[in-house]
Design a protein around this motif. Structure first.
Motif, short mmCIF file in Angstrom:
data_model
loop_
_atom_site.label_atom_id
_atom_site.label_comp_id
_atom_site.label_asym_id
_atom_site.label_seq_id
_atom_site.Cartn_x
_atom_site.Cartn_y
_atom_site.Cartn_z
N LEU B 405 1.63 12.54 -7.44
CA LEU B 405 2.81 12.90 -6.67
C LEU B 405 3.60 13.88 -7.53
N GLY B 406 3.74 15.12 -7.04
CA GLY B 406 4.42 16.13 -7.82
C GLY B 406 3.79 16.29 -9.20
N GLY B 407 2.49 16.17 -9.27
CA GLY B 407 1.77 16.39 -10.52
C GLY B 407 1.70 15.16 -11.41
N VAL B 408 2.41 14.08 -11.08
CA VAL B 408 2.38 12.87 -11.92
C VAL B 408 1.51 11.82 -11.24
N GLU B 409 0.66 11.19 -12.02
CA GLU B 409 -0.18 10.15 -11.45
C GLU B 409 0.68 8.96 -11.00
N LEU B 410 0.28 8.32 -9.91
CA LEU B 410 1.11 7.26 -9.34
C LEU B 410 1.45 6.18 -10.37
N SER B 411 0.46 5.77 -11.18
CA SER B 411 0.70 4.65 -12.09
C SER B 411 1.63 5.05 -13.24
N ALA B 412 1.86 6.36 -13.42
CA ALA B 412 2.80 6.78 -14.47
C ALA B 412 4.23 6.80 -13.96
N LEU B 413 4.40 6.56 -12.66
CA LEU B 413 5.75 6.48 -12.09
C LEU B 413 6.23 5.04 -12.20
N ASP B 414 7.56 4.86 -12.14
CA ASP B 414 7.99 3.48 -11.94
C ASP B 414 8.08 3.26 -10.44
N GLU B 415 8.00 1.98 -10.03
CA GLU B 415 7.81 1.72 -8.61
C GLU B 415 8.99 2.23 -7.78
N SER B 416 10.20 2.11 -8.30
CA SER B 416 11.37 2.55 -7.52
C SER B 416 11.32 4.04 -7.23
N THR B 417 10.89 4.82 -8.22
CA THR B 417 10.79 6.27 -8.01
C THR B 417 9.80 6.57 -6.90
N LEU B 418 8.63 5.90 -6.97
CA LEU B 418 7.62 6.13 -5.95
C LEU B 418 8.18 5.79 -4.57
N ARG B 419 8.86 4.62 -4.48
CA ARG B 419 9.37 4.18 -3.17
C ARG B 419 10.45 5.12 -2.65
N ALA B 420 11.23 5.67 -3.56
CA ALA B 420 12.29 6.58 -3.12
C ALA B 420 11.70 7.89 -2.61
N ARG B 421 10.53 8.26 -3.16
CA ARG B 421 9.92 9.52 -2.75
C ARG B 421 9.04 9.34 -1.52
N LEU B 422 8.40 8.16 -1.42
CA LEU B 422 7.37 7.98 -0.41
C LEU B 422 7.68 6.73 0.41
N SER B 423 7.91 6.92 1.70
CA SER B 423 8.19 5.79 2.57
C SER B 423 6.97 5.54 3.43
N CYS B 424 6.69 4.27 3.75
CA CYS B 424 5.44 3.97 4.43
C CYS B 424 5.64 2.80 5.38
N ALA B 425 5.13 2.93 6.61
CA ALA B 425 5.12 1.80 7.54
C ALA B 425 3.67 1.40 7.75
N GLY B 426 3.36 0.16 7.42
CA GLY B 426 1.99 -0.33 7.55
C GLY B 426 1.67 -0.68 8.99
N GLN B 427 0.42 -1.13 9.19
CA GLN B 427 -0.02 -1.41 10.54
C GLN B 427 0.55 -2.72 11.06
N PHE B 428 0.77 -3.68 10.16
CA PHE B 428 1.26 -4.98 10.58
C PHE B 428 2.55 -5.30 9.84
N PRO B 429 3.64 -4.61 10.22
CA PRO B 429 4.88 -4.82 9.48
C PRO B 429 5.37 -6.26 9.66
N TRP B 430 6.03 -6.73 8.63
CA TRP B 430 6.52 -8.10 8.63
C TRP B 430 8.01 -8.05 8.91
N ALA B 431 8.50 -9.07 9.61
CA ALA B 431 9.93 -9.15 9.85
C ALA B 431 10.45 -10.45 9.27
N GLN B 432 11.59 -10.35 8.64
CA GLN B 432 12.16 -11.53 7.98
C GLN B 432 12.88 -12.41 8.98
N ALA B 433 12.92 -13.71 8.68
CA ALA B 433 13.72 -14.62 9.51
C ALA B 433 15.18 -14.34 9.19
#
Lengths: 588, 570
Positions: B405-433
């Motif tokens: 992502l932007g030249g940096v390998e995913l595992s070299a990012l911290d998770e928050s940075t990745l999530r802030a850059r990349l948003s994803c909706a899966g096929q079976f989203p979960w909903a909280q009670a």
């Protein structure tokens, strides 16, 4: 969630008491299933009390010999065997009590599960559809287990809490009426104790166990959602939530428990006071300060010991009842749910006795009305006529009642008005079980059972032989796949076994329909979420299967519609002819 | 012994108790005080009776007998027992709740780092359900086993000291009972409970599967009586089998309890025998009564132990299962504080991935998504589209190759940075009670009602929700059960859009929509994400002409479709 917020606290507790009373009656009724084992458990407990009385007598005699008379009780052979024998009797009767209680509870649980399974079948898929499969399986598994302790321990102990004090009074009374009086005076308190114990345990139950369950449920919910939470970068925020809920749970629960534990403490206190009072009375009698209560005889250490040893036994069954009380509360909570399922009215019509001659049936539906909830009709005066061997497709918006229509035809729902007729026999006179055996059904979500491939195929025809099953698999385009399976038809599928892709599962459902000796095919979205190639295969095979059969097909998609002689649209609770032009351009 | 490892793990968990140290210690002290009160009351009463009986033999000694002190003692012990029992219950529950909260938090943090496949998502079985039961089993370790065991041991040690003062030989009796509690009971419980414990777990799982088949397969079973009879019989047989297994474990417990009754009673009998045979001081005094009654009373200290010891193997197995799950190294693992990518270009090279025991889904996959590009990813179901999405989103780890992502390998990012850059909706989203608004705020904690309604309007949920009485505050059941599949999918989509990330991955967002609604949704999402990257994954070829590029994933390869080919799909 907030249905109770309008009720006052008093109303709510009265309501709860009413529910409890009904649940208790139900639980007692189930106890009949235990046969003689329930009584055997009480007998074991009763014998245990008698052994305790005998043990007190022997011990008192030995102590008296040693301390007052300075003799050696072991000079007599009785001293060698009497006490060990009493202890052995106590131990063995204890085992009897537990074993009999377990057997009673085992029988009841087995019967309950059987009754629930039969009820499930009686209620049918239309009832089942509105519930979560996991929650229903939990009802049959966990909620049935929740009554374990009630029948195994609580019920026998309830009898013992009454019987044991009586036995002990009967043993003490001939020795000293005053000592018996001390015990007897505290006896009227026993029902009071039971209420106290119950009150405390009730609060403990509702707060502690239920709160713990809720916390576990919440935790489980979060763990299930972990992938989603991570994608939203919310998992660390939720960790703080886990901590907050744990803390909140502790504080609220403890504030109740501090009070609830007092009930056990009161019982404890009275038991201690009674023992202390007995000891003081007996001591003063021995010193000669008090001379009443022994029917004029001079008290002896032997007698005094006998009474002192029995004093704690007088209260022990009650204390045991207190420790088993949570089993009662647990059973009460479960009873409500179990009873609700066993008493649920079945949505399936009863039908009659008539059967149809072999061959494709004609169908006539007239003036059908149906609503899942009052005021929200799904079908309003639905009319449909199908000639024998005709294929009709029904399209329409999702939630428009298409699946409900199929359920009515399967005899799984009862229409509120109108009539269903199969080849001149109204459904009210039709043997519905027999009718269903002649239907080939392809559901929107085919299910995979945890079992072999053969088990999964026999779901459609129990007596199918291997050749027929292999033929059906080839028919459904699974021949190549079957060839890759080393265990062939015995390959284990589903949980713990091989998983199938959506397309394979659909083809398996097709193989099931192939195996079915059906005269009527009901197809509910047979190609939903399939890719082009698989859809083409399914449609082609269904075209082959529809020959000489009456077919009703529901579909969103264009491709399967070519199977149908006519296309109808279900909208606003009525069926109208739909022109083929409507489907041009609709993606398939 | 095969169980050693499990036992060691269990001891490791016992070590985690230290967090609630003062509470645990307080509970232990109070448990000891309760025992002291009980035993003291019995012993003193016995001594008192004997002493008064001897004193009562002559009027002179009877007159001289000081009954004030023993009387006060009896009252003291009675009160001590009552008060400390209450205190023990309160404090031990307090300690247990603290342990429970700590254990859960620790476990949650551990599990949160694992990929869905590591959490057992792809085994099909409900590992997590079992996990919660395992946590509950560990919750019971302290209050049911460790606390009563420690209190009993302390009580016996004290009794040995006391009895030794009167007659050294008597000290062996509490020591013997102590050895029984410390060694014999746990060992017997371990040996007797090991086989039934694992059989019970398997039996429960088997029964659950059978019941689930009856419930889940009812649709088909209702149409075929013989098949239903077979399933019903199988489920009932499985139930009987499991019930018998339970009884076998209970019976072992009953025998252990019987042994405890017998042993404490025999200790009292042995005390009488030893003294009568002249092993102790010359004349047995009133103290003998105290010794005998106290020995009988120690049953109270031991009575809870047999059951708890029998649960020991089950608890140890639970600890081992938890360790097996929570102890995994996370794959992929993210950096603690990672680099910041220069831009939002997504490049994939040489990517290979296979699910365990399955043929590789792709090998050497190459893909570049430029910043601001809108691409559609098409392919047959089962072709690996969803897997590719999970890899791009950093939920699963590739076997080979890299994603940058932007030249940096995913595992070299911290998770928050990745999530802030990349948003994803899966096929079976979960909903909280929780409420619908809470569910949306998972994606954007500070979103207000206006913003939430705007995004719901975009995904086509606003009309439905406006008919709900509580609107945004409507309660959503656990796992999203009260939402339909399509509604849940749209909720997932709304959350992904609320993230407002430079890159958005959407997996099958239009499943269950009719063609008109599908086209409208594509247009609305593309409009909303103009200038930002969008990867739209679908198996439905309709309406894709508007995308910058359409790629087809088939047989492990990505092929770009020409505009003409895309139009032909429609």
């Amino acid at each position: 969630m907030d249905s109770g917020s309008d009720m006052s606290e008093a109303e709510r507790s009265a309501d709860r008491r009413g529910q409890d009373a009904a649940a208790l009656r139900w639980l007692r009724l189930q106890a009949r299933g235990a046969g003689a084992w329930g009584a055997a458990a009480v007998l074991g407990g009763g014998l245990q009390v008698l052994a305790a009385i005998a043990q007190a007598g022997v011990l008192a005699w030995m102590l008296h010999m040693l301390i007052v008379e300075g003799g050696n009780p072991f000079a007599q052979p009785a001293a060698w065997w009497a006490l060990p024998a009493c202890l052995l009797a106590r131990a063995l009767t204890g085992v009897l009590k537990e074993e009999a209680g377990q057997r009673a509870s085992e029988r009841i649980r087995g019967r309950l599960r059987e009754a629930l399974l039969d009820r499930l079948h009686h209620l049918g898929p239309a009832w089942r559809e509105r519930r979560q499969a996991g929650a229903l399986a939990d009802l049959l598994l966990e909620q049935v287990e929740a009554v374990e302790g009630y029948y195994a321990r609580y019920r026998p102990q309830q009898w013992l809490a009454l019987l044991a004090p009586l036995f002990i009074l009967a043993a003490v009374l001939p020795q000293s009426w005053a000592a018996a009086g001390i015990l007897f005076l505290t006896a009227p308190l026993i029902p009071l104790f039971m209420v106290l114990v119950g009150w405390g345990a009730r609060a403990r139950q509702t707060r502690q166990l239920l709160a713990l369950q809720r916390m576990s449920g919440h935790f489980l919910d979060l763990l299930r959602g972990l992938p989603t939470l991570r994608l939203l970068d919310a998992h660390e925020r939720q960790a703080q939530e886990v901590a907050r809920i744990g803390e909140d749970f502790r504080q609220r629960t403890m504030s109740v428990l501090r009070l609830a534990f007092l009930s056990g403490t009161v019982l404890e206190f009275f038991a201690s006071v009674a023992i202390a009072l007995t000891a003081v009375y007996l001591g003063f009698s021995l010193l000669g300060y008090l001379d009443f209560g022994f029917y004029g005889a001079a008290p002896e250490l032997r007698l005094a010991f006998f009474i002192l040893l029995l004093a704690p036994e007088f209260y022990q069954p009650l204390r045991d009842l207190g420790t088993h009380y949570h089993a009662r509360a647990e059973a009460l909570a479960a009873a409500g749910q179990l009873q609700a399922m066993l008493d649920a009215p079945s949505p399936q019509p009863a039908g009659g006795k008539r059967t149809l001659p072999p061959g494709a049936p004609a169908l006539r539906l007239s003036g059908l009305m149906f609503a899942h909830r009052e005021g929200e009709p799904v079908l309003q005066g639905c009319e449909l006529e199908l000639a024998a061997g005709e294929a009709v497709a029904i399209v329409g918006p999702s939630g428009g009642g298409k699946t409900t229509l199929l359920r009515l035809l399967l005899g799984q729902l009862q229409p509120q008005a109108g009539e269903l007729v199969a080849s001149d026999v109204p459904f009210t006179e039709l043997d519905l079980q027999h009718w269903r055996e002649r239907i080939g059904w392809m559901s929107q979500h085919p299910r995979l059972l945890a079992g072999s491939l053969a088990d999964n195929l026999r779901l459609a025809r129990q007596g199918a032989d291997a050749a027929a099953m292999i033929e059906a698999l080839h028919f459904a385009g699974l021949g190549d796949w079957l060839a890759t399976l080393p265990q062939g038809l015995d390959t284990v599928l589903g949980e713990g076994g091989r998983q199938l892709s959506g397309g394979q599962l659909r083809r398996l459902a097709l193989a099931r329909v192939r195996l079915r000796p059906a005269d009527l095919l009901l197809l509910d979205e047979p190609t939903a979420s399939l890719d082009h190639d698989t859809e083409a295969l399914v449609v082609e095979r269904l075209a082959e299967l529809r020959r000489n059969r009456t077919v009703l097909l529901l579909s969103h998609r264009r491709a399967p519609l070519r199977l149908a002689d006519r296309v109808l649209r279900l909208d606003g609770g009525r069926l109208q002819p739909a022109s083929p032009a409507e489907f041009e351009g609709e993606g398939g | 012994m095969a169980g050693w490892r499990e036992l060691r793990l269990l001891l490791g968990y016992a070590g985690r108790l230290a967090g609630a140290g003062p509470w645990l210690f307080g509970a232990l002290l109070l448990a000891c005080a309760t025992l002291a009160g009980s035993l003291g009351l019995l012993g003193l009463s016995g001594w008192f009776l004997s002493a008064t009986a001897i004193a009562g033999l002559t009027p002179a000694t009877a007159q001289a007998f000081n009954f004030f002190l023993p009387g006060a003692g009896v009252r003291f012990f009675a009160l001590l027992r009552t008060a400390s029992r209450w205190g023990e219950r309160v404090v031990s529950h307090e300690a247990t709740f603290r342990l429970i909260a700590g254990l859960r938090l620790w476990l949650y943090r551990r599990l949160a780092r694992l990929s869905p496949s590591q959490l057992g998502r792809h085994h099909g079985s409900d590992l997590l359900n079992a996990l919660v039961r395992d946590v509950d089993a560990l919750d019971n370790l302290y209050p049911r086993l460790l606390l009563p065991l420690a209190a009993a041991l302390l009580a016996f040690a004290l009794l040995a000291l006391l009895f030794g003062q009167m007659a050294p030989v008597l000290a062996w009796l509490p020591l013997g009972l102590m050895a029984f509690a410390l060694f014999v009971l746990p060992l017997a419980g371990w040996l007797a409970g090991r086989r039934p414990a694992s059989a019970l777990v398997a039996g429960r799982a088997g029964l659950r599967r059978e019941l689930l088949d009856c419930v889940d397969g009812l649709e088909d079973l209702a149409l075929h009586q013989p098949a239903w009879q077979v399933r019903r019989a199988a489920a009932l047989a499985s139930s009987q089998h499991w019930l018998r297994q339970q009884r076998s474990l209970q019976r072992r417990g009953a025998w252990l309890r019987a042994a405890t009754v017998l042993l404490t009673g025999m200790a009292a009998w042995a005390a009488l025998l030893l003294i009568a045979q002249g092993e102790g001081p010359a004349a047995p005094g009133p103290w003998l009564a105290a010794v005998v009654l106290v020995l009988l009373g120690t049953h109270e200290a031991l009575q809870a132990l047999p059951g708890a010891c029998l649960e020991l193997p089950g608890t140890a197995a639970a600890a081992a299962r938890l360790e097996g799950l929570a102890g995994q190294t996370p794959r992929p693992a993210f950096a603690e504080a990672g680099a910041q990518p220069a831009d939002n270009r997504l490049t994939v090279s040489g990517l290979a991935f296979a699910w365990p025991d399955q043929p590789p889904l792709f090998d050497g996959l190459v893909l570049t998504v430029e910043e601001g590009e809108h691409i559609a990813l098409l392919g047959p179901s089962g072709g690996g589209k969803s897997t590719l999405v999970q890899l791009l989103a950093g939920l699963e780890e590739a076997d080979a190759g890299e994603i940058r992502l932007g030249g940096v390998e995913l595992s070299a990012l911290d998770e928050s940075t990745l999530r802030a850059r990349l948003s994803c909706a899966g096929q079976f989203p979960w909903a909280q009670a929780a409420t619908l608004a809470d569910n949306l705020r998972l994606a954007a904690p500070d979103a207000d009602a206006e913003r939430m309604m705007a995004v719901l309007r975009l995904v086509g949920l606003a009309d439905t929700i406006s008919t709900w009485r509580d609107g945004l505050e409507t309660w959503v059941e656990e796992g999203g059960a009260s939402l339909s599949g399509g509604q849940r999918r749209r909720l997932g989509l709304a959350r992904a859009l609320l993230r407002e990330a430079p890159i958005t991955l959407l997996d099958e967002p239009t499943e269950g929509l009719d063609p008109a609604a599908e086209a409208a949704l594509i247009a609305a999402v593309r409009q909303h994400l103009r200038g930002r990257t969008l990867v739209w994954v679908t198996h439905r070829p309709a309406g894709l002409a508007a995308f910058d590029r359409v790629l087809r994933l088939e047989q492990g390869r990505l092929a770009e479709l020409s505009p003409a080919a895309v139009r032909a799909l429609d």
